[in-house]
Design a protein around this motif. Sequence first.
Motif, PDB file in Angstrom:
ATOM      1  N   ASP A  71       0.856  -1.174   0.000  1.00 21.23           N
ATOM      2  CA  ASP A  71       0.000   0.000   0.000  1.00 21.23           C
ATOM      3  C   ASP A  71       0.901   1.235   0.000  1.00 21.23           C
ATOM      4  N   ALA A  72       0.387   2.327  -0.542  1.00 21.84           N
ATOM      5  CA  ALA A  72       1.182   3.556  -0.621  1.00 21.84           C
ATOM      6  C   ALA A  72       1.079   4.409   0.633  1.00 21.84           C
ATOM      7  N   THR A  73       0.212   4.017   1.568  1.00 24.81           N
ATOM      8  CA  THR A  73      -0.041   4.841   2.744  1.00 24.81           C
ATOM      9  C   THR A  73       0.555   4.209   3.998  1.00 24.81           C
ATOM     10  N   PRO A  74       1.586   4.805   4.595  1.00 23.27           N
ATOM     11  CA  PRO A  74       2.178   4.229   5.812  1.00 23.27           C
ATOM     12  C   PRO A  74       1.169   4.015   6.936  1.00 23.27           C
ATOM     13  N   ALA A  75       0.168   4.899   7.054  1.00 23.06           N
ATOM     14  CA  ALA A  75      -0.824   4.741   8.116  1.00 23.06           C
ATOM     15  C   ALA A  75      -1.624   3.454   7.936  1.00 23.06           C
ATOM     16  N   MET A  76      -1.909   3.065   6.703  1.00 21.43           N
ATOM     17  CA  MET A  76      -2.611   1.809   6.451  1.00 21.43           C
ATOM     18  C   MET A  76      -1.726   0.628   6.827  1.00 21.43           C
ATOM     19  N   ALA A  77      -0.441   0.720   6.493  1.00 17.98           N
ATOM     20  CA  ALA A  77       0.495  -0.346   6.847  1.00 17.98           C
ATOM     21  C   ALA A  77       0.563  -0.525   8.361  1.00 17.98           C
ATOM     22  N   GLU A  78       0.560   0.561   9.085  1.00 17.77           N
ATOM     23  CA  GLU A  78       0.596   0.485  10.549  1.00 17.77           C
ATOM     24  C   GLU A  78      -0.659  -0.182  11.094  1.00 17.77           C
ATOM     25  N   LEU A  79      -1.812   0.146  10.513  1.00 20.67           N
ATOM     26  CA  LEU A  79      -3.061  -0.477  10.952  1.00 20.67           C
ATOM     27  C   LEU A  79      -3.064  -1.978  10.680  1.00 20.67           C
ATOM     28  N   ALA A  80      -2.570  -2.375   9.510  1.00 16.68           N
ATOM     29  CA  ALA A  80      -2.531  -3.792   9.158  1.00 16.68           C
ATOM     30  C   ALA A  80      -1.647  -4.575  10.123  1.00 16.68           C
TER      31      ALA A  80
END
Length: 203
Positions: A71-80
């Motif tokens: 994903d291009a969004t670090p915040a999404m990666a953190e949530l995952a």
Amino acid sequence: MSDRETLSVYTEAAALYADGHADTRDIEQQNDIAALLADVPEGGHILDLGCGPGQWAVQFRDLGYRVTARDATPAMAELALEKYGLKVEVQTFDAFDDIARFHAIWANFSLLHAPKADFPGHLARLHRALTPNGALHLGMKLGTGEARDSLGRFYSYYQEDELVQLVTEAGFTVTRTRRGNGEGLAGGVETFVILTATARTDG
């Protein structure tokens, strides 16, 4: 995806998106998964491209497949990572350079954020990244042209026959399509199309 305004929206709304708009209970989406997996060997390698908070990638993982989530969004990666223990590679579409690595690619409403001028190049990269006869799932919104929604996110819209033609020209054989309607993060109900396709070895 590299549009700064779109990335900013997903960064700010990551938790809201994960809680309210990343629901894996949708029966039709489960049928989409089944259609994709019909052409994937047991334990095969699946890429979730634009995985968001990881709700689909974790399903593939729990079914016993090897999964790469991006994903291009670090915040999404953190949530995952927080929610599923899923490690997500933070990467934009134009950095995609894999060769014959994946048995399937799940691009579920992610490439719709790419400019139309870039779309054929993205499809070509997806084709190169798949093993021979690899499977592709592509979710896109129906419409025409390019626009930003009320939140500022950039979208490219396609007619179904236009999308089928582009996917076919990129070396795929489309095996299944379906249309549906859904409410997105911006609150409006829009029509979308799902394509399942196979990478031709002559493409």
